[in-house]
Design an enzyme around this catalytic site. Structure first.
Site, PDB file in Angstrom:
ATOM      1  N   ASP A  46      -9.091  -5.258   2.565  1.00 19.36           N
ATOM      2  CA  ASP A  46      -9.505  -6.447   2.084  1.00 19.36           C
ATOM      3  C   ASP A  46      -9.215  -7.504   2.950  1.00 19.36           C
ATOM      4  OD1 ASP A  46      -9.755  -5.244  -0.695  1.00 19.36           O
ATOM      5  OD2 ASP A  46      -7.634  -5.614  -1.151  1.00 19.36           O
ATOM      6  N   ARG A 127       7.292 -12.767   0.607  1.00 19.86           N
ATOM      7  CA  ARG A 127       6.299 -13.594   0.208  1.00 19.86           C
ATOM      8  C   ARG A 127       6.189 -15.056   0.388  1.00 19.86           C
ATOM      9  NH1 ARG A 127       3.187  -9.644   1.048  1.00 19.86           N
ATOM     10  NH2 ARG A 127       2.295  -8.723  -0.712  1.00 19.86           N
ATOM     11  N   ASP A 156       2.121 -11.726  -6.708  1.00 18.16           N
ATOM     12  CA  ASP A 156       1.883 -11.988  -5.206  1.00 18.16           C
ATOM     13  C   ASP A 156       1.155 -13.559  -4.891  1.00 18.16           C
ATOM     14  OD1 ASP A 156       3.793 -10.371  -4.028  1.00 18.16           O
ATOM     15  OD2 ASP A 156       2.095  -8.551  -3.831  1.00 18.16           O
ATOM     16  N   SER A 208      -2.073   1.460  -3.465  1.00 20.77           N
ATOM     17  CA  SER A 208      -1.784   0.045  -2.856  1.00 20.77           C
ATOM     18  C   SER A 208      -0.325  -0.149  -2.430  1.00 20.77           C
ATOM     19  CB  SER A 208      -2.282  -0.905  -3.858  1.00 20.77           C
ATOM     20  OG  SER A 208      -1.886  -2.043  -3.768  1.00 20.77           O
TER      21      SER A 208
END
Ligand code: ARG
Length: 435
Positions: A46, A127, A156, A208
């Site tokens: 990505d 994060r 996220d 993922s």
């Protein structure tokens, strides 16, 4: 606004035609506003496609930032080289392991942090730090925009954009994966066309994954089928319990004021200690969590977590804290812990209530000093010994046989009569009511 009846009123059509009126959030970048982009770059498909796509789509320059939070087995030279090859004008790798351990994971340990009965928040803790570093590097490198690879369905995006909007109101955000509407096949085709290396097989989407030194999550594939029991290949960190050693291992964790400082008598810095605890936990198959989770954006999802270090350090801390607290302190703190965990899960790291709660938590932890040993065996971690100078415990008092000193067994019936007074009165009233 005017009250003049001759003035035409604004119609719906006008409002929709005005780009400002349709802008969903003030921090989202419009195409003309993007000149130089700080991209949070993982090296995966990505963000690699994004690196190229941003240059093409916005005619913008890209500065890549990769943050090391202790993801096992990552080669950061390779990631950095890939960013440069794909046209990044700068590529930075920051080793933030120690900051992550002491400023993010430690408060979580002291808060016995757990969301939804099993998730120790490793991603949610990472994060805000990643986004804070993105802000620092964006400012330093003269970027006007930060780009990240989150989708529009997860937590996220909330954590990252919430952090950026709070810390750097002048910076804009783009989230290409949320907006570009490329499926995985189109992304792979785009990657092939632009010479972006795609690692692993391309036939089916892989799990993922997100990981750091506090844990690893897997989502996608069969995990989305709630009736599908875990396939063995999802466990890349923790040994499956059935394959774990037949001999148990006892591990002793020493705490000073709520900080884990030594493992089996060896003093270690926090990041190293966490990594060491993870190794031991992995060997014995501890920390596998198959979790159904209520996301902040409303979705209920399933995650497979591997959290070997948390499976040792959290129960050890909780046990020592309880040993050094009174019944009232021990009943009160979990409600604050739960609120703390929820704020962090929900992307509100910068919410002042988090620090307010932490002030209490830190105060409590001043007495959390001592040693806890756990026995690890085929997926289980069980506390077996405890030791603390601050234990609210006296073996002499606790023993069955003795009486006297601070505790007189003769006094207990008097206590029981008074203690049960209201219950007894209520029962009598109730019985009288029923005739
Ligand atoms: N469900 C967890 C959370 O919301 C883990 C998310 C993992 N993130 C990811 N991009 N794969 O914190």
């Amino acid at each position: 606004m005017t009250d003049d009846p001759r003035e035409p009123t604004r119609t719906e059509v006008h409002r929709v035609a005005d780009p400002e009126a349709t802008r969903v959030a003030s921090y989202l970048a419009q195409p003309g506003e993007v000149g130089r982009v700080l991209l949070l770059y993982s090296g995966g498909l990505d963000t690699s496609v994004m690196l190229k796509w941003i240059q093409d789509e916005y005619e913008a320059e890209v500065v890549a930032l990769t943050v090391n939070l202790g993801q096992p087995g990552e080669d950061y030279d390779v990631v950095k080289g890939k960013a440069v090859n794909l046209g990044a004008i700068e590529a930075h790798v920051v080793d933030a392991r120690e900051e992550f351990a002491t400023e993010y994971v430690l408060p979580a340990i002291r808060a016995n942090a757990d969301y939804g009965d099993g998730y120790p928040l490793f991603t949610a803790l990472g994060r805000p730090l990643i986004a804070k570093l993105a802000v620092e590097y964006a400012r330093r490198s003269g970027c006007d925009t930060i780009a990240h690879g989150c989708t529009g369905k997860g937590n996220d995006q909330v954590r990252i954009e919430g952090t950026i909007a709070t810390l750097a109101p002048e910076l804009k955000v783009i989230a290409p994966v949320r907006s570009w509407q490329m499926g995985r096949d189109e992304e792979i085709a785009y990657a092939r066309k632009h010479g972006i290396p795609v690692k692993g097989g391309t036939e089916s989407a892989p799990y993922s994954i997100d990981d750091n030194l506090w844990g690893r999550s897997s989502e996608g594939k069969w995990i989305e089928d709630l009736s599908h029991a875990p396939d063995d290949d999802v466990f890349q960190l923790v040994t499956r319990p059935e394959l774990a050693p037949d001999e148990p291992q006892v591990v002793e964790v020493e705490f000073e004021r709520g900080v884990p400082v030594a493992l089996d008598g060896e003093r270690l810095g926090l990041a190293d200690l966490i990594e060491r605890a993870a190794e031991i936990g992995c060997r014995h198959g501890v920390g596998i969590v198959d979790h159904i989770e209520d996301r902040i954006v409303g979705l209920k999802v399933r995650d497979i977590y591997e959290v070997p270090a948390a499976a040792i350090l959290l129960p050890a801390h909780r046990e020592l804290e309880r040993l050094t607290g009174t019944i009232h302190q021990n009943q009160f703190k979990p409600s604050l812990d739960q609120k703390w965990a929820y704020l962090v899960y929900a992307g509100l790291w910068w919410e002042p209530l988090r620090e307010d709660i932490e002030a209490y938590i830190e105060h409590v932890n001043q007495r959390v000093t001592g040693k806890i040993a756990l026995k690890l065996y085929k997926g289980h971690a069980r506390v077996v010994t405890r030791e603390s100078p601050n234990a609210v415990y006296d073996a002499q008092l606790a023993t069955f046989a003795e009486s006297g000193g601070l505790f007189s067994q003769q006094a207990s019936p008097g206590f029981i009569e008074i203690w049960s007074l209201q219950s007894r009165m209520a029962r009598r009233v109730h019985e009288a009511d029923q005739g």
